[in-house]
Scaffold this active site. Structure first.
Site, short mmCIF file in Angstrom:
data_model
loop_
_atom_site.label_atom_id
_atom_site.label_comp_id
_atom_site.label_asym_id
_atom_site.label_seq_id
_atom_site.Cartn_x
_atom_site.Cartn_y
_atom_site.Cartn_z
N ASN A 207 0.84 -1.20 0.00
CA ASN A 207 0.00 0.00 0.00
C ASN A 207 0.87 1.25 0.00
O ASN A 207 2.09 1.16 -0.03
CB ASN A 207 -0.95 -0.02 1.20
CG ASN A 207 -0.17 -0.09 2.50
OD1 ASN A 207 0.60 0.79 2.81
ND2 ASN A 207 -0.35 -1.18 3.23
N PRO A 301 -3.22 -11.77 10.31
CA PRO A 301 -3.55 -11.56 11.73
C PRO A 301 -3.62 -10.07 12.02
O PRO A 301 -2.90 -9.28 11.39
CB PRO A 301 -2.38 -12.21 12.47
CG PRO A 301 -1.26 -12.23 11.49
CD PRO A 301 -1.89 -12.34 10.12
N LYS A 337 -10.25 -3.70 18.72
CA LYS A 337 -8.84 -4.07 18.91
C LYS A 337 -8.36 -3.88 20.35
O LYS A 337 -7.18 -4.10 20.63
CB LYS A 337 -7.96 -3.26 17.95
CG LYS A 337 -8.37 -3.43 16.48
CD LYS A 337 -7.43 -2.75 15.52
CE LYS A 337 -7.99 -2.78 14.11
NZ LYS A 337 -6.96 -2.92 13.10
N1 CTP Z 1 -3.50 -3.08 12.07
C1 CTP Z 1 -2.86 -4.19 12.62
N2 CTP Z 1 -2.91 -5.38 11.98
C2 CTP Z 1 -3.58 -5.52 10.83
C3 CTP Z 1 -4.26 -4.41 10.26
C4 CTP Z 1 -4.18 -3.20 10.92
O1 CTP Z 1 -2.26 -4.06 13.68
N3 CTP Z 1 -3.60 -6.70 10.23
C5 CTP Z 1 -3.44 -1.80 12.80
C6 CTP Z 1 -2.82 -0.67 12.06
O2 CTP Z 1 -1.44 -0.57 12.35
C7 CTP Z 1 -3.60 0.52 12.58
C8 CTP Z 1 -4.96 -0.02 12.90
O3 CTP Z 1 -4.76 -1.42 13.04
O4 CTP Z 1 -3.07 1.01 13.79
C9 CTP Z 1 -6.05 0.26 11.89
O5 CTP Z 1 -5.79 -0.31 10.67
P1 CTP Z 1 -6.83 -0.21 9.44
O6 CTP Z 1 -6.25 -0.97 8.30
O7 CTP Z 1 -7.20 1.18 9.20
O8 CTP Z 1 -8.09 -0.93 10.03
P2 CTP Z 1 -8.64 -2.34 9.79
O9 CTP Z 1 -8.77 -2.99 11.12
O10 CTP Z 1 -7.85 -3.05 8.76
O11 CTP Z 1 -10.10 -2.05 9.26
P3 CTP Z 1 -10.59 -1.61 7.80
O12 CTP Z 1 -9.43 -1.81 6.84
O13 CTP Z 1 -11.72 -2.51 7.58
O14 CTP Z 1 -10.98 -0.16 7.93
#
Ligand code: CTP
Length: 395
Positions: A207, A301, A337
């Site tokens: 990304n 995860p 989370k």
């Molecule tokens: N994050 C993480 N592990 C993942 C995905 C995300 O620890 N596999 C953490 C990121 O570092 C960030 C937060 O979770 O601090 C939010 O990540 P984001 O990608 O915006 O949220 P998602 O939980 O993936 O939800 P969505 O993509 O559905 O908005």
């Protein structure tokens, strides 16, 4: 009150470049108060700096912008940082000797603020033994010298003597200006950058994250006295000096590194843009083109959730990159989370967030507190964010 930089401009041709430095410091949230030596005033005028900074400019030891108040003492006390830019060999010599021959050197004598020097002069003057001895003396007393660059200087000669870049000078001021003990003795784990999920040996899913926000958080936490483990996906950035850098590629590697690092941590900040999915299987050889294809993905995860499960008492701060229904999206992630707080970025805006140098965040805490962190450089935003988090943790 804004942090004050007292800017001493001394008589080098590069004096005009102090204008850009002043502007950039103001953009970074500082109040700039300029002080021109007599020879600097031959190159640039006090009126120019007054107009740029919106503050009185001092040129003479007896200047008294506030009637009845000794300006050299007031400015010395108010300064968060003293910056000499450009610094001539003479200014360096006077400051190294501890003498005061004009307003800036008088302020410097009275101030305990950290000093940054940005020399600009002929290369032979710069490399001369007395000048280098004077710089060494100043360094020994804690001054930071932003080394001049190699190139053609005003007199036409080549060598090291050109004033450093505006960015390098401002970065040195930022580092010195935000040194504190707010996080002394604390261990902070920060994730940064994207992750890469291999499809075959040459292709991957990733990304747009540049990693800048995570790296600036690491830099700011170090400035506040923390020890920092920076767990970084692939980025084109140099880790701040003093950070314990762990390089990872995939989300699974990042998860393993985080779970190890948080064992003795006081705070985890997840600034990484972790890829949500990876290929079910990584092809051992490069996949050949053969018409349309389907790629089967499996969910990665969630690193923050797993960290929360491993250490439920550890405060965790996440990031939420949202494009719609910002508040709702951010708050849902706090619950999902197990977070202490979440920093929400509006990634639909082009001026902030992905790859930009500036950011603006809304910090939502699990207990309902909402704090806006105004648009500024990512370093400033990192400082404001950490200050608020440390306060909320009663550090
Ligand atoms: N994050 C993480 N592990 C993942 C995905 C995300 O620890 N596999 C953490 C990121 O570092 C960030 C937060 O979770 O601090 C939010 O990540 P984001 O990608 O915006 O949220 P998602 O939980 O993936 O939800 P969505 O993509 O559905 O908005």
């Amino acid at each position: 009150m804004k942090s004050v930089v007292v800017l001493g401009v001394t008589g080098s041709v590069a004096a005009y470049r102090a204008c850009d430095v002043a502007r950039e410091l103001m953009r970074n949230g500082f109040e700039v108060r300029a002080c021109l030596s007599r020879s600097a005033a031959e190159f640039v005028t006090p009126a120019l700096f007054e107009a740029l900074t919106g503050k009185p400019v001092l040129t003479d030891v007896f200047d008294e912008p506030v009637k009845g108040r000794m300006a050299h003492i007031d400015w010395a006390r108010d300064a968060r940082v003293l910056l000499v830019c450009p610094a001539t060999a003479n200014a360096i010599a006077v400051l190294a000797s501890g003498a005061s021959e004009d307003m800036f050197t008088t302020i410097a004598q009275a101030s305990r603020a950290p000093m940054i020097m940005a020399p600009a002069m002929n290369p032979d003057m710069y490399s001369s033994i007395p000048n280098q001895e004077n710089l060494a003396k100043l360094r020994d007393r804690g001054a930071v010298v932003v080394e001049p660059l190699e190139g053609e200087v005003a007199c036409g000669e080549q060598g090291q003597g050109k004033l450093a870049s505006v960015g390098a000078i401002v970065a040195a001021v930022l580092e010195a200006g935000y040194r504190s003990n707010l996080m002394a003795g604390r261990r902070i784990v920060i994730t940064a950058g994207p992750t890469r999920e291999l499809i075959d040996p040459v292709r991957f899913i990733s990304n747009r994250s540049s990693g800048k926000m995570g790296y600036e958080l690491a830099r700011a936490a170090l400035q506040m006295g923390a020890s920092v483990a920076l767990i970084s996906g692939p980025v084109a950035l140099t880790a701040p000096a003093g950070a314990e850098l762990v390089r990872v590629t995939s989300a699974q590697e990042m998860k393993d590194a985080v779970l190890t690092a948080i064992q003795n941590a006081d705070l985890l900040i997840g600034a990484a843009a972790v890829a949500d999915y990876r290929a079910v299987a990584v092809a051992p050889e490069k996949i050949k083109k053969s018409g349309d294809m389907q790629l089967r993905l499996i969910e990665n995860p969630d690193i923050l959730s797993e960290s929360h499960r491993a250490r439920p008492e550890l405060p965790i701060v996440g990031f939420a990159a949202e494009t719609t229904d910002h508040e709702r999206g951010a708050k849902d992630k706090i619950d999902k989370k197990g977070l202490f707080a979440i920093a929400m970025n509006d990634v639909s805006r082009r001026d902030i967030g992905f790859d930009a140098n500036e950011n603006e965040l809304v910090l939502y805490f699990a207990d309902g507190e909402v704090t806006l962190i105004q648009k500024s450089s990512k370093f400033n935003v990192a400082v404001a964010m950490l200050e608020r988090i440390a306060t909320r943790l009663s550090w």
